[in-house]
Design an enzyme around this catalytic site. Structure first.
Site, PDB file in Angstrom:
ATOM      1  N   GLU A 109      17.651 -17.010   6.756  1.00 52.94           N
ATOM      2  CA  GLU A 109      17.555 -15.637   6.249  1.00 52.94           C
ATOM      3  C   GLU A 109      16.627 -14.787   7.119  1.00 52.94           C
ATOM      4  O   GLU A 109      15.546 -15.233   7.496  1.00 52.94           O
ATOM      5  CB  GLU A 109      17.024 -15.696   4.816  1.00 52.94           C
ATOM      6  N   GLU A 135      18.345  -7.645   3.107  1.00 53.55           N
ATOM      7  CA  GLU A 135      17.527  -7.306   1.948  1.00 53.55           C
ATOM      8  C   GLU A 135      16.805  -5.970   2.074  1.00 53.55           C
ATOM      9  O   GLU A 135      16.464  -5.358   1.048  1.00 53.55           O
ATOM     10  CB  GLU A 135      16.511  -8.411   1.662  1.00 53.55           C
ATOM     11  N   ASP A 151      14.008 -18.967   4.804  1.00 56.90           N
ATOM     12  CA  ASP A 151      13.757 -17.527   4.902  1.00 56.90           C
ATOM     13  C   ASP A 151      12.684 -17.275   5.955  1.00 56.90           C
ATOM     14  O   ASP A 151      11.526 -17.630   5.776  1.00 56.90           O
ATOM     15  CB  ASP A 151      13.299 -16.994   3.548  1.00 56.90           C
ATOM     16  N   ARG A 178       0.855  -1.187   0.000  1.00 52.65           N
ATOM     17  CA  ARG A 178       0.000   0.000   0.000  1.00 52.65           C
ATOM     18  C   ARG A 178       0.895   1.243   0.000  1.00 52.65           C
ATOM     19  O   ARG A 178       2.091   1.173   0.235  1.00 52.65           O
ATOM     20  CB  ARG A 178      -0.929   0.022   1.215  1.00 52.65           C
ATOM     21  N   LYS A 231      14.889 -22.231  -2.089  1.00 50.79           N
ATOM     22  CA  LYS A 231      14.559 -21.549  -0.832  1.00 50.79           C
ATOM     23  C   LYS A 231      13.083 -21.700  -0.496  1.00 50.79           C
ATOM     24  O   LYS A 231      12.228 -21.651  -1.372  1.00 50.79           O
ATOM     25  CB  LYS A 231      14.930 -20.068  -0.924  1.00 50.79           C
ATOM     26  N   ASN A 259      11.920 -14.127   7.262  1.00 41.07           N
ATOM     27  CA  ASN A 259      11.258 -12.820   7.116  1.00 41.07           C
ATOM     28  C   ASN A 259      10.970 -12.158   8.465  1.00 41.07           C
ATOM     29  O   ASN A 259       9.835 -11.800   8.764  1.00 41.07           O
ATOM     30  CB  ASN A 259       9.959 -12.945   6.320  1.00 41.07           C
ATOM     31  N   LYS A 301      10.039 -20.622   2.759  1.00 38.40           N
ATOM     32  CA  LYS A 301       9.726 -19.786   3.904  1.00 38.40           C
ATOM     33  C   LYS A 301       9.648 -20.634   5.173  1.00 38.40           C
ATOM     34  O   LYS A 301       9.330 -21.831   5.132  1.00 38.40           O
ATOM     35  CB  LYS A 301       8.391 -19.065   3.685  1.00 38.40           C
ATOM     36  N   GLU A 322      18.677 -14.716  -6.915  1.00 34.58           N
ATOM     37  CA  GLU A 322      17.394 -15.276  -6.482  1.00 34.58           C
ATOM     38  C   GLU A 322      16.455 -15.278  -7.687  1.00 34.58           C
ATOM     39  O   GLU A 322      16.206 -14.227  -8.285  1.00 34.58           O
ATOM     40  CB  GLU A 322      16.801 -14.442  -5.350  1.00 34.58           C
ATOM     41  N   HIS A 329      18.900  -9.987  -3.061  1.00 33.45           N
ATOM     42  CA  HIS A 329      17.492 -10.278  -2.844  1.00 33.45           C
ATOM     43  C   HIS A 329      16.639  -9.840  -4.031  1.00 33.45           C
ATOM     44  O   HIS A 329      16.865  -8.788  -4.623  1.00 33.45           O
ATOM     45  CB  HIS A 329      17.046  -9.523  -1.576  1.00 33.45           C
TER      46      HIS A 329
END
Length: 375
Positions: free
Chosen positions: A226, A252, A199, A54, A168, A201, A170, A322, A302
């Site tokens: 990550e 990243e 990853d 957004r 990779k 996050n 998540k 990536e 990234h």
């Protein structure tokens, strides 16, 4: 000497075909900032970045009101001087975040413009190490409603079937035992010799929680973990790196060589994932990679493979690009007119001048992009 005639900026919103989740957030659409920098001799360079789900208009305002006007009438080959001018102007409004992304994509557009003016592909203009292709890892393993560990394993096995030797997924959204089940399924599906990246996050807020996961994950020999913590928790990254056998990778959403220096010097990362569309552009990315090289740290940038393939090709301590095999998550792919090719797990470099592609103007318009020209 190419003189900058105009800067144009637009923001697009591209919905995802299917709502997709990370460890800490769920995404239904993506906003992208786009710029074009044109010289008086008719050459044009492009830059682009992701600006969240957004308020992409913040990026457009930063370029239109703050940064873009500073480039008009300037020599495009002065990339270092122009970067410093943009950075100084951004000091009060944003040395990181959206304003720095504006700096990043304008700097990228300058390098693209200059390479096109010279008639060279960007990797050669930067001083290539690789000329034909660069190694890539398949990025995926997202959370989708109804997706089981077995489904995840099939997805990653599919990447291996396409020729990838690294993939990779998540992690961090579910409990330690549930995440272990996902990772076990992934490792079983791809076998012991394919690199498996994890990853998180920014999933965890403290070291004990992170270690609860790490102890379970270590048995599956991940290549890296990550973004385990908030990017501002550099000390936690360093403390985790000292306690687990899994290599910590991050960076990243970091900006500026100074933050990366702190990250490397603290021991918080042995793999940097600097994103040229975030950290300050190609100019800054190269400085970050050079410092990492001095410290024996590798770089695997990234996100945007279209941007990072030529940078990896021109950087001796860069390990991977990536790569996203479809446009379901990296749906920026829908906004450009020429896709990168993959061959045996390597990205084939474009050999046409500059980045080697342009925006698909019809796709940009469909995504709500309206160009504002600064001259």
């Amino acid at each position: 000497m190419p003189i900058i005639e105009s800067v144009s900026v637009a923001v697009c919103e591209v919905p995802l075909d299917r709502v997709t989740s990370f460890s800490t957030r769920t995404v239904s659409s993506r906003h992208y900032g786009l710029v074009k920098v044109r010289s008086r001799d008719g050459h044009e360079g492009i830059g682009f970045c992701y600006v969240g789900s957004r308020a992409g208009g913040i990026l457009k305002s930063a370029v239109e009101l703050l940064l873009g006007p500073l480039l008009i009438g300037q020599e495009s080959l002065r990339t270092e001087g122009l970067w410093q001018t943009l950075y100084q102007e951004a000091l009060l409004q944003g040395r990181a975040g959206t304003v720095m992304r504006g700096v990043s994509i304008l700097d990228t557009a300058l390098w693209d413009l200059n390479a096109r003016s010279a008639g060279l592909p960007l990797h050669d203009y930067l001083g290539s190490n690789e000329r034909e292709s660069v190694p890539a890892y398949a990025s995926g393993g997202y959370y989708l409603e109804g997706k089981s560990p077995a489904d995840l394993g099939k997805e990653l096995a599919g990447y291996v079937a396409q020729g990838f030797r690294a993939g990779k997924m998540k992690t961090g959204r579910l409990s330690p035992s549930e995440e272990e089940a996902r990772i076990a399924a992934a490792r079983d599906a791809i076998g012991p010799d394919v690199l498996l990246m994890l990853d998180a996050n920014n999933a965890w807020a403290d070291l004990p929680t992170a270690m609860d996961y790490m102890r379970r994950f270590e048995a599956y020999d991940p290549y890296w973990i990550e973004e385990p913590f908030s990017p501002d928790a550099i000390d936690l990254h360093a403390r985790l790196a000292a306690r687990t056998s899994i290599t910590v990778a991050t960076g990243e959403i970091e900006a500026g060589r100074w933050r990366f220096r702190e990250l490397v010097d603290s021991g918080g990362a042995e793999i940097l994932q600097a994103d040229a569309a975030v950290c300050g552009g190609i100019s800054e990315w190269r400085k970050i990679a050079a410092y990492a090289d001095c410290r024996g740290v590798t770089v695997s940038p990234h996100w945007f493979h279209d941007l990072h393939a030529p940078l990896v090709a021109a950087t001796t301590n860069a390990r991977f690009v990536e790569f996203f095999t479809d446009d379901q998550v990296l749906n920026f792919r829908r906004l450009i007119n020429h896709q990168l090719e993959l061959r045996a797990g390597r990205v084939v470099l474009r050999q046409s001048p500059g980045l080697g592609f342009a925006f698909d103007e019809q796709a940009v318009a469909r995504a709500g992009g309206q160009w504002t020209r600064i001259a």
